[in-house]
Design an enzyme around this catalytic site. Sequence first.
Site, PDB file in Angstrom:
ATOM      1  N   HIS A  84      53.969  53.000 -53.672  1.00  0.00           N
ATOM      2  CA  HIS A  84      54.645  54.241 -54.230  1.00  0.00           C
ATOM      3  C   HIS A  84      53.694  55.384 -53.983  1.00  0.00           C
ATOM      4  CE1 HIS A  84      56.839  51.252 -56.778  1.00  0.00           C
ATOM      5  NE2 HIS A  84      57.504  51.335 -55.748  1.00  0.00           N
ATOM      6  N   ALA A  85      54.447  56.361 -53.490  1.00  0.00           N
ATOM      7  CA  ALA A  85      53.651  57.752 -52.809  1.00  0.00           C
ATOM      8  C   ALA A  85      53.057  58.305 -53.785  1.00  0.00           C
ATOM      9  CB  ALA A  85      54.734  58.562 -52.015  1.00  0.00           C
ATOM     10  N   ARG A  86      53.749  58.558 -54.781  1.00  0.00           N
ATOM     11  CA  ARG A  86      53.177  59.496 -55.729  1.00  0.00           C
ATOM     12  C   ARG A  86      51.872  58.803 -56.510  1.00  0.00           C
ATOM     13  NH1 ARG A  86      58.415  60.112 -59.694  1.00  0.00           N
ATOM     14  NH2 ARG A  86      58.440  57.991 -60.443  1.00  0.00           N
ATOM     15  N   GLU A  87      51.734  57.784 -56.544  1.00  0.00           N
ATOM     16  CA  GLU A  87      50.716  57.133 -57.183  1.00  0.00           C
ATOM     17  C   GLU A  87      49.099  57.336 -56.753  1.00  0.00           C
ATOM     18  OE1 GLU A  87      52.513  53.039 -57.904  1.00  0.00           O
ATOM     19  OE2 GLU A  87      54.105  54.035 -58.885  1.00  0.00           O
ATOM     20  N   ARG A 107      58.246  59.205 -54.442  1.00  0.00           N
ATOM     21  CA  ARG A 107      57.870  57.630 -54.945  1.00  0.00           C
ATOM     22  C   ARG A 107      58.156  56.811 -53.684  1.00  0.00           C
ATOM     23  NH1 ARG A 107      58.141  53.590 -59.315  1.00  0.00           N
ATOM     24  NH2 ARG A 107      59.827  51.835 -58.449  1.00  0.00           N
ATOM     25  N   ASN A 161      58.834  48.565 -53.365  1.00  0.00           N
ATOM     26  CA  ASN A 161      58.686  47.422 -54.359  1.00  0.00           C
ATOM     27  C   ASN A 161      59.737  46.671 -54.935  1.00  0.00           C
ATOM     28  OD1 ASN A 161      56.217  45.821 -54.948  1.00  0.00           O
ATOM     29  ND2 ASN A 161      56.143  46.814 -57.354  1.00  0.00           N
ATOM     30  N   ARG A 162      60.979  47.014 -54.177  1.00  0.00           N
ATOM     31  CA  ARG A 162      62.314  46.143 -54.366  1.00  0.00           C
ATOM     32  C   ARG A 162      62.636  45.864 -53.183  1.00  0.00           C
ATOM     33  NH1 ARG A 162      60.454  47.875 -58.467  1.00  0.00           N
ATOM     34  NH2 ARG A 162      61.559  48.536 -60.276  1.00  0.00           N
ATOM     35  N   HIS A 182      48.950  50.082 -58.443  1.00  0.00           N
ATOM     36  CA  HIS A 182      50.020  51.118 -58.596  1.00  0.00           C
ATOM     37  C   HIS A 182      49.456  51.752 -59.717  1.00  0.00           C
ATOM     38  CE1 HIS A 182      53.643  49.295 -56.270  1.00  0.00           C
ATOM     39  NE2 HIS A 182      52.763  48.492 -56.252  1.00  0.00           N
ATOM     40  N   SER A 183      50.304  52.749 -60.096  1.00  0.00           N
ATOM     41  CA  SER A 183      49.942  53.380 -61.452  1.00  0.00           C
ATOM     42  C   SER A 183      51.291  53.866 -61.818  1.00  0.00           C
ATOM     43  CB  SER A 183      49.158  54.632 -61.292  1.00  0.00           C
ATOM     44  OG  SER A 183      49.882  55.850 -60.719  1.00  0.00           O
ATOM     45  N   TYR A 184      51.346  54.086 -63.434  1.00  0.00           N
ATOM     46  CA  TYR A 184      50.408  54.185 -64.265  1.00  0.00           C
ATOM     47  C   TYR A 184      51.063  53.322 -65.516  1.00  0.00           C
ATOM     48  CZ  TYR A 184      53.449  57.510 -66.821  1.00  0.00           C
ATOM     49  OH  TYR A 184      54.702  58.009 -67.339  1.00  0.00           O
ATOM     50  N   TYR A 232      59.122  45.102 -67.260  1.00  0.00           N
ATOM     51  CA  TYR A 232      60.843  44.787 -67.177  1.00  0.00           C
ATOM     52  C   TYR A 232      61.021  44.021 -66.279  1.00  0.00           C
ATOM     53  CZ  TYR A 232      59.321  48.562 -64.596  1.00  0.00           C
ATOM     54  OH  TYR A 232      58.314  49.397 -63.642  1.00  0.00           O
ATOM     55  N   GLU A 288      48.639  48.287 -62.629  1.00  0.00           N
ATOM     56  CA  GLU A 288      49.024  49.454 -62.937  1.00  0.00           C
ATOM     57  C   GLU A 288      47.690  50.153 -63.716  1.00  0.00           C
ATOM     58  OE1 GLU A 288      51.917  50.827 -62.561  1.00  0.00           O
ATOM     59  OE2 GLU A 288      53.320  49.047 -62.372  1.00  0.00           O
TER      60      GLU A 288
HETATM   61 ZN   LIG Z   1      54.077  51.760 -58.268  1.00  0.00          ZN
END
Ligand SMILES: [Zn+2]
Length: 419
Positions: free
Chosen positions: A179-182, A234, A252-253, A305-307, A357, A380
Site C-alpha cells: 500500500h503506497a501511503r504506508e 493507497r 491486497n485484494r 503494512h501500517s497502521y 475484518y 501492521e
Molecule cells: Zn496496508
Amino acid sequence: MRSLAFVVAFLLVGVSYGEPRKDYAGAQVLRATPENESQLHYLRGLLMKNVYDFWTEPGAVGRPVDILATAFQLPVLKKTLARLGLDFSVHIGNVGDLLKESRIAQERAEAHRQSSMDWNSYHRYDGIMAWLESLATEYPDLCSIEDVGTSYEGRTMKLFRLGSGPDTNPGIFVDGGLHAREWISPAVVTYIINELVRDRVIYSDLLSKVNFYVMPVINPDGYEYSFTDERLWRKTRSDTDSARGCKGVDGNRNWAFHWMEVGASDDPCSNLYAGPEAFSEVEMRVVRDQILRFKDNLKAYLTFHSYSQLLLYPWGYTSDLPEDWRDLDSLAQDAADALFRVHHKHYKVGSVTHVLYEAAGGSDDWAKGVAGVKYSYTLELRDKGHYGFVLPATEIIPSGEETFEGFMVVANFIRDHYS
Ligand SMILES: [Zn+2]
C-alpha cells in the site's frame, strides 16, 4: 445566475470526473466506535459507498474506526454519525497541516542527508533500489540482487537475497510497500536488512542457515505517486475501465485465493477495488512468481503494512482458523513480546478476521493457502492512529529497532526448527 450555474456545473464535473487532486486543508480524521451491530452494519455500508477515505475499517462492535473527511465533507459526516448515535472524536484536527509539516520535515531531512541511505527520512524508490544494489556489490558472498519484473509504469522490480548458505536452506520471504501511503513499511524492511548486513558477524550463524528473500517496495508506481502527487494514495496505478477515470487496484485484494468473496469492492474508484480479475496487477504477479519460485523452502512469509500495531495471521477470507493456527499464534505472541520489550509498544496478535475484518484476496492468505508457506503473517506497524499514515520520520528508527527484535524471533525459530 448564469455564472453561478457555470460554477456549479464546473464543480460537479470536477467532483464526478477525472481524478482531481484532493484538498486536505481543514480535513479531519474522525474516530468513531460502533457500539452495536446496526451501527457497525451502517459503517460497513458507508465504507462500501466509497465517499470517505476509511483509514481503518469497521470490523467489530467496540473497535474504533478512523475516517478521513475533507473540510467539504465534514459537516455531513458529523451529522450522519450523530444521527446514528455514534460517538466520535476528532482524531486528527487538520490533515492538511499535518501533511504540510511532514513535507517540510521530509525536505529538511533530504537536504541534510549525509549518505545515500539513512533512516532519518523516507526514501524514494530509486534510492532504495540503488542502496540494495550497493549492498550486493559490497557483500557478494552474502547478498545478491536480481531484476524480476517491471511495474505497470515501467519501473524495474528487484528481488534482494540475503544469506550465505545454499539455496536449499529454509527461507523467509519479506515484502513491504504494497500500500503506497504506508511509508513506514519500506523504511522498516530496509532497516531490518541493514541490521542483518551491518552486524553480519554477529548473525553469521543465522545467515548461514536461513535465506531471506526481500522486496521492500512491491507497489513502486503507487509509492512514487505518493511522493510526487498524492501522499495518501493507497492502490497501484493501473488504468481501469472506470468512466470517472479512477485508477489503481488494491493490491491486497488482488490475490487469487477466495478472490472477491468478502471485504473487497468491484468499484474501480474504491480504495478496496479488487481488480477486474485476480492477479490483474502485474506487480502482484511478479511477487507471486517469486514466492512460487522458492516455495518449497519457504517457511515464513512476512508482509509489512501500517497502521494499528497488529501481528496478524490467516485467514482473512473467513472467520475459520487454519488447522495449525496455534503454531502461528504462539510464534506471533513470542514475536510481539520481544517487540514490546524494546519500546513498550503493544502489538495485538490474532487472525485477520478476528482482529481486523473479513477481507479476501490478501497476500498472506494466498501465501499460506496456495503457496503453502506455513508461517504467514501481516504486520501492521506503528502507530495506533495519532499520525496514522503520516507517521513522522523520527519514528522510523524506534519502529525499526522494535520490529527487528520481533523479526528475529521468527528468523531464529525458522533456523532452530528447519535447518
Ligand atoms: Zn496496508
